[in-house]
Structures are given as structure tokens and as C-alpha cells.
Design a protein around this motif. Structure first.
Motif, PDB file in Angstrom:
ATOM      1  N   ALA A   1       0.803  -1.207   0.000  1.00 34.77           N
ATOM      2  CA  ALA A   1       0.000   0.000   0.000  1.00 34.77           C
ATOM      3  C   ALA A   1       0.841   1.264   0.000  1.00 34.77           C
ATOM      4  CB  ALA A   1      -0.934   0.001   1.193  1.00 34.77           C
ATOM      5  N   VAL A   2       1.994   1.183   0.615  1.00 33.04           N
ATOM      6  CA  VAL A   2       2.782   2.410   0.775  1.00 33.04           C
ATOM      7  C   VAL A   2       3.399   2.843  -0.548  1.00 33.04           C
ATOM      8  CG1 VAL A   2       4.557   3.538   2.134  1.00 33.04           C
ATOM      9  CG2 VAL A   2       3.292   1.609   3.086  1.00 33.04           C
ATOM     10  N   ALA A   3       3.930   1.866  -1.269  1.00 30.82           N
ATOM     11  CA  ALA A   3       4.644   2.199  -2.504  1.00 30.82           C
ATOM     12  C   ALA A   3       3.655   2.447  -3.651  1.00 30.82           C
ATOM     13  CB  ALA A   3       5.589   1.060  -2.868  1.00 30.82           C
ATOM     14  N   ASP A   4       4.160   2.436  -4.852  1.00 32.08           N
ATOM     15  CA  ASP A   4       3.333   2.502  -6.050  1.00 32.08           C
ATOM     16  C   ASP A   4       2.493   3.763  -6.165  1.00 32.08           C
ATOM     17  OD1 ASP A   4       4.395   0.142  -6.722  1.00 32.08           O
ATOM     18  OD2 ASP A   4       2.607  -1.068  -6.322  1.00 32.08           O
ATOM     19  N   THR A   5       3.031   4.874  -5.785  1.00 35.89           N
ATOM     20  CA  THR A   5       2.287   6.106  -5.971  1.00 35.89           C
ATOM     21  C   THR A   5       2.641   6.737  -7.307  1.00 35.89           C
ATOM     22  OG1 THR A   5       4.003   7.142  -4.650  1.00 35.89           O
ATOM     23  CG2 THR A   5       1.889   6.707  -3.563  1.00 35.89           C
ATOM     24  N   ALA A   6       3.399   5.992  -8.142  1.00 34.70           N
ATOM     25  CA  ALA A   6       3.903   6.589  -9.369  1.00 34.70           C
ATOM     26  C   ALA A   6       2.995   6.347 -10.571  1.00 34.70           C
ATOM     27  CB  ALA A   6       5.299   6.060  -9.686  1.00 34.70           C
ATOM     28  N   SER A   7       2.177   5.304 -10.516  1.00 33.08           N
ATOM     29  CA  SER A   7       1.369   4.983 -11.684  1.00 33.08           C
ATOM     30  C   SER A   7       0.437   6.139 -12.017  1.00 33.08           C
ATOM     31  CB  SER A   7       0.576   3.699 -11.436  1.00 33.08           C
ATOM     32  OG  SER A   7      -0.471   3.959 -10.536  1.00 33.08           O
ATOM     33  N   THR A   8       0.059   6.269 -13.240  1.00 30.85           N
ATOM     34  CA  THR A   8      -0.652   7.457 -13.685  1.00 30.85           C
ATOM     35  C   THR A   8      -2.033   7.564 -13.078  1.00 30.85           C
ATOM     36  OG1 THR A   8      -1.265   6.180 -15.626  1.00 30.85           O
ATOM     37  CG2 THR A   8       0.545   7.777 -15.873  1.00 30.85           C
ATOM     38  N   ALA A   9      -2.721   6.405 -12.990  1.00 34.99           N
ATOM     39  CA  ALA A   9      -4.056   6.424 -12.394  1.00 34.99           C
ATOM     40  C   ALA A   9      -3.961   6.940 -10.970  1.00 34.99           C
ATOM     41  CB  ALA A   9      -4.649   5.025 -12.399  1.00 34.99           C
ATOM     42  N   THR A  10      -2.964   6.446 -10.207  1.00 39.32           N
ATOM     43  CA  THR A  10      -2.789   6.854  -8.835  1.00 39.32           C
ATOM     44  C   THR A  10      -2.396   8.318  -8.767  1.00 39.32           C
ATOM     45  OG1 THR A  10      -1.948   4.644  -8.558  1.00 39.32           O
ATOM     46  CG2 THR A  10      -1.786   6.105  -6.675  1.00 39.32           C
ATOM     47  N   GLN A  11      -1.573   8.745  -9.756  1.00 39.74           N
ATOM     48  CA  GLN A  11      -1.138  10.130  -9.757  1.00 39.74           C
ATOM     49  C   GLN A  11      -2.344  11.065  -9.856  1.00 39.74           C
ATOM     50  OE1 GLN A  11       1.967  11.006  -9.109  1.00 39.74           O
ATOM     51  NE2 GLN A  11       1.103  13.065  -8.954  1.00 39.74           N
ATOM     52  N   ALA A  12      -3.287  10.659 -10.691  1.00 45.71           N
ATOM     53  CA  ALA A  12      -4.507  11.466 -10.823  1.00 45.71           C
ATOM     54  C   ALA A  12      -5.265  11.501  -9.510  1.00 45.71           C
ATOM     55  CB  ALA A  12      -5.393  10.886 -11.933  1.00 45.71           C
ATOM     56  N   THR A  13      -5.321  10.327  -8.848  1.00 47.41           N
ATOM     57  CA  THR A  13      -6.041  10.256  -7.582  1.00 47.41           C
ATOM     58  C   THR A  13      -5.378  11.133  -6.534  1.00 47.41           C
ATOM     59  OG1 THR A  13      -6.203   7.947  -8.179  1.00 47.41           O
ATOM     60  CG2 THR A  13      -7.190   8.592  -6.110  1.00 47.41           C
ATOM     61  N   VAL A  14      -4.056  11.105  -6.553  1.00 49.79           N
ATOM     62  CA  VAL A  14      -3.324  11.908  -5.574  1.00 49.79           C
ATOM     63  C   VAL A  14      -3.627  13.392  -5.778  1.00 49.79           C
ATOM     64  CG1 VAL A  14      -1.020  12.686  -4.909  1.00 49.79           C
ATOM     65  CG2 VAL A  14      -1.498  10.240  -5.166  1.00 49.79           C
ATOM     66  N   GLU A  15      -3.679  13.786  -7.040  1.00 49.28           N
ATOM     67  CA  GLU A  15      -3.980  15.197  -7.323  1.00 49.28           C
ATOM     68  C   GLU A  15      -5.390  15.555  -6.890  1.00 49.28           C
ATOM     69  OE1 GLU A  15      -3.002  15.686 -11.424  1.00 49.28           O
ATOM     70  OE2 GLU A  15      -0.859  15.474 -10.980  1.00 49.28           O
ATOM     71  N   GLU A  16      -6.311  14.616  -7.110  1.00 57.29           N
ATOM     72  CA  GLU A  16      -7.690  14.794  -6.653  1.00 57.29           C
ATOM     73  C   GLU A  16      -7.697  14.939  -5.135  1.00 57.29           C
ATOM     74  OE1 GLU A  16     -10.656  15.010  -7.882  1.00 57.29           O
ATOM     75  OE2 GLU A  16     -11.953  14.425  -6.212  1.00 57.29           O
ATOM     76  N   GLY A  17      -6.897  14.060  -4.473  1.00 55.72           N
ATOM     77  CA  GLY A  17      -6.815  14.100  -3.017  1.00 55.72           C
ATOM     78  C   GLY A  17      -6.237  15.410  -2.527  1.00 55.72           C
ATOM     79  N   GLU A  18      -5.285  15.923  -3.257  1.00 56.42           N
ATOM     80  CA  GLU A  18      -4.649  17.181  -2.856  1.00 56.42           C
ATOM     81  C   GLU A  18      -5.669  18.324  -2.886  1.00 56.42           C
ATOM     82  OE1 GLU A  18      -1.224  18.241  -5.123  1.00 56.42           O
ATOM     83  OE2 GLU A  18      -0.643  19.825  -3.723  1.00 56.42           O
ATOM     84  N   LYS A  19      -6.481  18.315  -3.957  1.00 55.91           N
ATOM     85  CA  LYS A  19      -7.513  19.362  -4.067  1.00 55.91           C
ATOM     86  C   LYS A  19      -8.488  19.265  -2.902  1.00 55.91           C
ATOM     87  CE  LYS A  19      -7.476  19.860  -9.052  1.00 55.91           C
ATOM     88  NZ  LYS A  19      -7.932  19.032 -10.168  1.00 55.91           N
ATOM     89  N   LEU A  20      -8.925  18.046  -2.636  1.00 58.01           N
ATOM     90  CA  LEU A  20      -9.865  17.840  -1.524  1.00 58.01           C
ATOM     91  C   LEU A  20      -9.232  18.294  -0.212  1.00 58.01           C
ATOM     92  CD1 LEU A  20     -11.325  14.316  -2.307  1.00 58.01           C
ATOM     93  CD2 LEU A  20     -12.637  16.423  -2.052  1.00 58.01           C
ATOM     94  N   PHE A  21      -7.965  17.961  -0.066  1.00 58.29           N
ATOM     95  CA  PHE A  21      -7.274  18.313   1.174  1.00 58.29           C
ATOM     96  C   PHE A  21      -7.215  19.832   1.333  1.00 58.29           C
ATOM     97  CE2 PHE A  21      -3.695  19.322   3.830  1.00 58.29           C
ATOM     98  CZ  PHE A  21      -3.792  18.390   4.846  1.00 58.29           C
ATOM     99  N   GLN A  22      -6.861  20.522   0.223  1.00 57.40           N
ATOM    100  CA  GLN A  22      -6.745  21.975   0.304  1.00 57.40           C
ATOM    101  C   GLN A  22      -8.081  22.615   0.629  1.00 57.40           C
ATOM    102  OE1 GLN A  22      -4.957  22.649  -3.487  1.00 57.40           O
ATOM    103  NE2 GLN A  22      -2.862  22.439  -2.689  1.00 57.40           N
TER     104      GLN A  22
END
Lengths: 539, 269
Positions: free
Chosen positions: B44-65
Motif C-alpha cells: 500500500a505504501v509504494a506505487d504512488t507513481a502509476s498514472t491512475a494513482t497520480q490522478a487520484t493523488v492530485e484529486e486528493g490534494e484538491k480535496l485536502f486543500q
């Protein structure tokens, strides 16, 4: 009563006409002289008031406890030998525990009807002490403890303490986590007693807590010594009830010399017998549908874990509450000894409270100087100071009692633990005074209302317009029966200070007189015959 | 009636249903499974590099902000109003947001459990964003959440480690100054596990050296067993112990008895 005459021994020579019943009773009577007993007890009269049945509830609960407890002794093993649990309850399978805990689990899960019996036993125990408590309140607030019944109050009070001891020893027997925690608290309290505490604790537990002896010892107390004492005191208590005859509330036709009510045979015996089954039924209902003391949730005792929400059964709650309310930092070392005043103070306060309640009849008799016999009960309002003292005592007890659930109050009402504790500290210390003054004022106000009704009648709701245009409400006089209830009580006056045989007024006399003044101050005299008669023309 | 817990009675009744355990486990599996589908199936910790996850992370960042940065800071650095989330990990976010504790409604002794404010996807996105900034406790693996471990061992571990605050029956308990250990009934296995590894609110952290994942699985097993077991003695009165029993005896038991004494002594007319 016709019943008693039927039971008289018929002369042997006489022709028998009563059939089998008469023959059988005659046979019995010729050999046991039982007719004398039937005559005496069968004609005893019990007055009817719901509160007079509370003591019976306690008695019947005790019978239920004896019956269900006997069943439990068949299967319970009062031993702290370590065994590995191998019963039906999966989450405890293979867990090391004492034989006591394992056999309690077997009673709950593997013996047919065992859990029901355990729950009947436990619910009946809670009801037993609760019924004693209510019964004592009834006795106190109606003044039924006055001469000649002071000794019976003491006997009853000893029964109350024995019942608590029975309850606590029983609570500790299954050797589950909850009962072990409870024992640990008792151990701590015992050890907090200066000088002798540690010795007593080691004597009790056969060494350092928890040891391997305590369950067996408590079991002996629980099923042998304490029940025997309870039975003995119940017998004494009932003998005195028979000797003194039952008290009754004042009313038309009821005097200090008679008892108005139903005779034991047949009406009262039938009612009382039926009532036993009703009480048994209520207990069985509770035991069938509501869990009590689910020891399988608690698991076996182990000194390391202490569960949140650990409380004793309700009747020990006041002692637990006292420990929770006492402020911290009262412990210090002096003369190479630890003085735990956070334990000594609650113990002393509770001891004083219990002793004062135990000897209250004698205190009140001394203050009032009342040496008359009393068979007519007081209405609580007519003994305002006593009622107020009772309310103060109950407030003190209730504050301590509530404190035993301070954590549950905090979580369930979303308040802080500290807030609950400080509030209850105030309730325990200031509350009794507030309760005293409030109750006394309420009683006096009710007395005034009674006096008003007797002298001026009740408000009929009929508004009359007088010829002059004035409106008045018609007051109707109350009927004689109701009036009797309102006026038939004794008036008391404070004691006079009298010099003793050497012509001196002792300090004790002065104290007694001032206490007596305090006891009777602001009293409202019952309306006299003259006042009642004079008032009749008024309205 | 006597169970005046914060949770509504209807929820309680729902949990009693025989399907509750099944649906609960299904929910837990779906929840964690859904999160996994977005990340990877192994770690769970690793694999934040894949593109699908990258999009999710950006979505998460917006929600967080939008929802969290006021207190926790735009860079997760924390502020006077909230702690830093650097190193908090996905498990922490999933627990706090997934049980409705975050976003905080009001300042108080402790964040109460309340209706969840975000969808599963949003929670997962938030968790991945926080996890992407700095590594922390990961969302637990399914194998520890199946509630099929050793219940008796779990119950023993629970008594030693958890019962002093949460009560042996998991009914919850009071802490100081208005804080409390909540009741554990109706909590998903995932959230129980996450609470143990992250130590939310006033709870201590039980890391893997302290309680191994196997231990945690056993504890979850014991809690779920207790929760789903039929109450053999009848109504459990909130599993609150002698206080509830005493209150019930005085109000219901004594109430019935006094009513009956009045009935018995009532005049026949």
C-alpha cells in the motif's frame, strides 16, 4: 373467625360429622396441640397498605435466593485451582482460569437451566437488598421504629448489612475479571486501615492478594455462615412483628390498642401465599429476558487487567462512590507508616453514617423524650424534622451511590469526569443540608394545608355572587372520615430543661433541650376540637 | 431504553440482524478492496507513481486543500489548530475521515464519530495524497481483517491491552476531562486495525512490535465474535455491567413489584 373455631379439638366421644378434614385436623391436634398455634396466628390481623408488603418482598426474594442458590451449589466448585477451560464458550476455550470460573461458565453454558438459575439468583439478590432498602425507608418515614419497635429496627438494620455482605461475597465467587477487581478494591480498603490493615488483608487472603484461598473462604461465608445469620435474624425480626403486632396508619376506628385489617386465615394467608409466587414470577421474568453479570464477557480474573466501567452491584455502590469522591493527595508517611487518609476518611464517614442510622430510634427517643408506645404510624409530613433528616440522609447516600457510576454518567451524558466528580462532591456535602431545609418546609406547608382544610373546608369550585355583588368561592367542610385522618396525630412539645436531683442543670440536659427545640421548632399544632367546632359556622 | 449511548437505537437494532455480520464484513472488504483497486494489490505504501494513482493523488490534494488545510496547513505542516500530517499515513486518514471524525465539526475534548462527509473514492484519494507526501502506516491488508483468527487469544489480548479504556465488553469508557474511549460495536475491522496502528485521538499506538498483525487479527476476531454472538442471557442492557443492572432493577423490577403490591392491597371494589 369461623376458621379458628373449626380447628378446635372436638371431644373424642362426640359423633364425628366433619368428614375427613375434621378427622385429620383432630388427629393432628391431639398429637401436636397445633390448634393453639392456629388460633394465635390464624387470627392475627394484618392491616392493608401497599408499603406493608415491601418487607414481604424481601423475605420472598430471600426464599428465591435460597432455592436457586441450592441449585448452584450442586455445580459450583469453590476452588482456585488452575484449569484449562474446555467448555462450550469458544472465546475462552483453552484459557487458563480457576476452577471456580470454569464451573461458573459450565453452569452458564453447559448445564441445563444453569444460566437461568444463575440469573434468577443474581436478580433476586439485587431485588432482596432493594426491597430491604425500600422497606427501611417506609419504616423510617412513618416512624414505625418508635417504642416498642426500636430493637426490631436494629435487627432489620443488621439484616440489611448481612444482605450486603451476602451480596458481596456472592459477587466475588465466580472469580471473573469484574469480581476480582471488586475484591482488589476491598483488599485496598482493608490495607488502608492503619496498623492492622496489612495483617487483616494477609489473614483474609491467606497471603498476598489474590492468593489461592479467597474464593473457598468467601464460599463458606456465602453459603454457610451468612445465610444462617440471615435466617436467624429474619426469625427474630418476625417474632418481634408478631409480639408487637403490626402498625397501622391512623384513621377512623384505628387506635393504639387495636389493629384493623384482614386476619391471616384465610384472607391474608391466601394473599401472602399468592404474593410469593408473584414475586418469584417477576424475578423469573427478569432472569429470563435480561442478562445479569455476563461473566463470559469479563473473562477470568488476572490481576493485571482492570476494565473500564468496573463497578460493584448497586448496594455496594455507595462505598465505591465514597472512594471515587475523596480528593487525592491525602496520603503521607509518618512514623515509618503510610497513612492513607483517602481510604480512612471514606471508611470513617461510612461507618459513622451506618452507626447513626442504626441507632437513630434511640437518638430520636432521647431528643423527644417520648416514652409512649406507638402503634399508629406518622404521616411523614406530621413529623417534619424526622422526614427532613431522612431526606438529608438519603441525599448523602444517593450522592455516594451516583458517584459509583461517575464514569458512565460522564460518557452517557457527554460531560467531563471531573465535572461529575465535583458536582457529586457538592451533592454529598451540601446536598443533605438543602434537602433538609426543603423537606422540612414542604412538610410544614403540607401541615398548614391540612389544617386549613380541616378548619375551613376544601375549595368546592362553586363561585357564588352575593346580593351585594361580591363573589366568593364556597368552601365545603370535609367529611368526618377524612377529617379524622388529618387531625388524628399527636402534638409534641420541646422538652423543658429540668434540674436534676441535686438541683443542677447538667450540660447534657441543656444539649438535650436545645436538640429538642430544634426537633420541634416551627411545628404546626393539629387543630383542636374547639377550633374545629368553632370553625364550622364560618363558611 | 436504558442504553443511552450516543448511537441511535435503530443502528443498534440493525446490527442485531443476522445479516449484519455478513454485510459488515462485505462492507469492510469492499471498502478496503476499493482502496486497493486504486493502488496496487500487494503493498500500500509504494506505487504512488502509476498514472491512475497520480490522478487520484492530485484529486486528493484538491480535496485536502479545500477541506483540511485550514487546520493541518497547505503542506501538511500543521498549525495551532491541528497537528501536522506528515507521516500520518493512509491508515490514519482512512480512519479519521472514514469514521466521520474528520473534518472536525467543533473544537472539543475529542473528535466524535459522526456521519461520514466524503465518498469512498474521496477518502481514498485523501489518504493517498497524505501517504504520497511522506510514508506512514498503510491501510491494512485483507488477510488481517477477516475476523477468523483465534478469538480466545484475541479476547485475552483485548483484556490486557484495551479493556482498561474500552471496557471488557467493548462498551466504551470515560477518560479524563471529557475524553472517552468509544464503544467498539459497529466498527469495521479495517477501522479497528487502523486505530490500533495509528493511535487516533487519545489512544496509544499499538505498533507491530507491540501487537503483531496476527495479534491484531485475533483482537478483531474476538471483538467481532462478541458483537455478533447471540446474547445468551437475554437483553444485554448495553453491556454496561452492574450500573445498568442496578438501574434496571430499581426502575423496572422495583416498579413492577410496587405496582403489584398496590394492586394486591387495593380494595376489591
Amino acid at each position: 373467625m369461623s376458621t379458628t373455631t373449626e380447628d378446635r379439638p372436638a371431644p373424642v366421644a362426640e359423633k364425628r360429622s366433619g368428614g375427613v378434614t375434621a378427622a385429620a385436623s383432630n388427629y393432628l391436634d391431639e398429637r401436636t396441640s397445633i390448634s393453639a398455634v392456629v388460633k394465635e396466628f390464624g387470627r392475627k390481623v394484618f392491616p392493608d397498605h401497599w408499603s406493608f408488603l415491601l418487607g414481604e418482598v424481601a423475605l420472598y426474594s430471600f426464599v428465591v435466593i435460597l432455592l436457586s442458590g441450592t441449585f448452584l451449589t450442586f455445580f459450583f466448585q469453590a476452588s482456585m485451582v488452575e484449569v484449562e477451560y474446555d467448555g462450550s464458550y469458544v472465546p475462552l476455550k483453552g484459557v487458563e482460569m480457576s476452577a471456580a470460573m470454569a464451573s461458573s461458565l459450565d453452569i452458564s453454558f453447559d448445564i441445563r437451566g444453569g444460566l437461568l438459575m444463575r440469573q434468577i439468583h443474581h436478580w433476586a439478590a439485587l431485588l432482596f437488598v432493594a426491597a430491604i432498602g425500600l422497606h427501611m425507608m417506609r419504616i423510617f418515614f412513618t416512624g414505625a421504629f418508635r417504642k416498642p419497635r426500636e430493637i426490631n429496627w436494629v435487627i432489620g438494620f443488621v439484616l440489611f448489612i448481612l444482605a450486603m455482605a451476602e451480596g458481596f461475597t456472592g459477587y466475588s465467587l465466580p472469580d471473573d475479571l469484574l469480581s476480582g477487581n471488586g475484591l482488589r478494591i476491598i483488599d485496598g480498603m482493608v490495607k488502608g486501615i492503619p496498623l492492622v490493615g496489612t495483617w487483616i488483608s494477609f489473614l483474609l487472603f491467606g497471603g498476598e492478594f489474590p492468593g489461592t484461598a479467597i474464593v473457598g473462604r468467601l464460599y463458606t461465608l456465602h453459603i454457610l455462615l451468612l445465610p444462617a445469620l440471615v435466617l436467624l435474624f429474619i426469625a427474630l425480626h418476625l417474632v418481634f412483628v408478631v409480639v408487637h403486632k403490626h402498625t397501622q396508619f391512623g384513621g377512623p376506628g384505628k387506635t393504639q390498642q387495636n389493629v384493623v385489617g384482614y386476619p391471616v386465615m384465610p384472607v391474608y394467608a391466601a394473599k401472602a401465599g399468592g404474593f410469593f409466587f408473584i414475586v418469584f414470577g417477576v424475578i423469573a421474568f427478569l432472569a429470563s429476558f435480561f442478562t445479569i453479570n455476563p461473566i463470559w464477557n469479563y473473562g477470568p480474573y488476572d490481576p493485571s487487567p482492570v476494565s473500564a466501567g468496573t463497578q460493584p452491584d448497586w448496594y455496594i455502590g455507595f462505598a465505591d462512590g465514597a472512594l471515587r469522591l475523596i480528593p487525592p493527595h491525602l496520603e503521607f508517611v509518618l512514623l515509618d507508616r503510610t497513612w492513607s487518609f483517602n481510604i480512612i476518611i471514606p471508611l470513617a464517614a461510612l461507618g459513622l453514617f451506618i452507626v447513626l442510622a442504626l441507632i437513630y430510634p434511640f437518638i430520636e427517643a432521647w431528643i423527644t423524650g417520648d416514652k409512649r408506645e406507638h402503634h399508629i404510624l406518622d404521616r411523614p409530613r406530621n413529623a417534619a424534622t424526622r422526614t427532613a433528616i431522612g431526606a438529608a440522609g438519603l441525599t448523602f447516600y444517593a450522592g455516594l451511590w451516583a458517584a459509583a457510576s461517575s464514569d458512565i454518567i460522564a460518557t452517557h451524558f457527554m460531560v467531563t469526569m471531573e465535572g461529575v466528580i465535583h458536582t457529586l462532591q457538592a451533592v454529598v456535602i451540601v446536598g443533605p443540608f438543602i434537602a433538609y431545609f426543603l423537606t422540612k418546609r414542604i412538610c410544614l406547608a403540607l401541615q398548614k394545608k391540612d389544617r386549613e382544610i380541616v378548619l375551613h373546608g376544601y375549595e368546592s369550585g362553586r363561585i357564588i355572587r352575593l346580593p351585594g355583588g361580591e363573589y366568593i368561592e364556597k368552601h365545603e367542610p370535609i367529611d368526618e372520615y377524612q377529617r379524622w385522618k388529618l387531625v388524628s396525630y399527636h402534638d409534641y412539645k420541646p422538652l423543658m430543661i429540668r434540674p436534676n436531683s441535686r438541683g443542677k442543670i447538667s450540660v447534657g440536659q441543656k444539649a438535650r433541650a436545645s436538640l429538642s427545640r430544634w426537633f420541634f421548632e416551627d411545628r404546626i399544632a393539629p387543630p383542636s376540637r374547639g377550633e374545629i367546632e368553632a370553625s364550622h359556622g364560618d363558611h | 431504553m436504558f442504553r443511552t449511548s450516543r448511537k441511535a437505537g435503530s443502528r443498534k437494532a440493525g446490527r442485531r440482524s443476522p445479516l449484519a455480520s455478513v454485510s459488515l464484513i462485505a462492507l469492510g472488504l469492499m471498502l478496503s478492496g476499493g482502496a486497493y483497486a486504486l493502488v496496487s494489490s500487494s503493498t500500500a505504501v509504494a506505487d504512488t507513481a502509476s498514472t491512475a494513482t497520480q490522478a487520484t493523488v492530485e484529486e486528493g490534494e484538491k480535496l485536502f486543500q479545500a477541506n483540511c488545510a485550514t487546520c493541518h496547513g497547505l503542506d501538511l505542516q500543521g498549525s495551532d489548530a491541528g497537528p501536522t500530517l506528515i507521516g500520518a499515513g493512509e491508515a490514519s486518514v482512512d480512519f479519521q475521515v472514514g469514521t466521520g471524525r474528520m473534518p472536525l465539526q467543533a473544537n472539543g475534548a475529542q473528535a466524535p464519530e459522526k456521519p461520514v462527509q466524503f465518498t469512498e473514492e474521496q477518502i481514498s484519494a485523501l489518504a493517498q495524497y497524505v501517504g504520497s507526501v511522506a510514508p506512514g502506516p498503510a491501510i491494512p491488508e485483507d488477510q488481517y481483517l477477516d475476523a477468523e483468527g483465534d478469538a480466545s487469544r484475541g479476547a485475552e489480548l483485548f483484556r490486557v491491552n484495551c479493556a482498561m479504556c474500552h471496557n471488557v465488553a467493548g462498551a466504551g469508557g470515560a477518560l479524563t476531562e471529557g475524553k472517552y474511549a468509544p464503544a467498539l460495536t459497529g466498527v469495521t475491522p479495517t477501522h479497528i486495525y487502523e486505530a490500533m496502528v495509528t493511535g487516533p485521538q487519545n489512544m496509544p499506538v499499538f505498533n507491530d512490535a507491540n501487537l503483531t498483525p496476527e495479534d491484531k487479527r485475533d483482537i478483531i476476531t474476538a471483538l467481532k465474535f462478541q458483537e455478533n454472538a447471540v446474547s445468551v442471557g437475554g437483553h444485554p442492557l448495553g453491556s454496561l455491567g452492574p450500573v445498568a443492572e442496578g438501574l434496571f432493577l430499581w426502575i423496572a423490577g422495583m416498579g413492577i413489584i410496587v405496582a403489584l403490591t398496590v394492586w394486591i392491597t387495593a380494595r376489591s371494589n
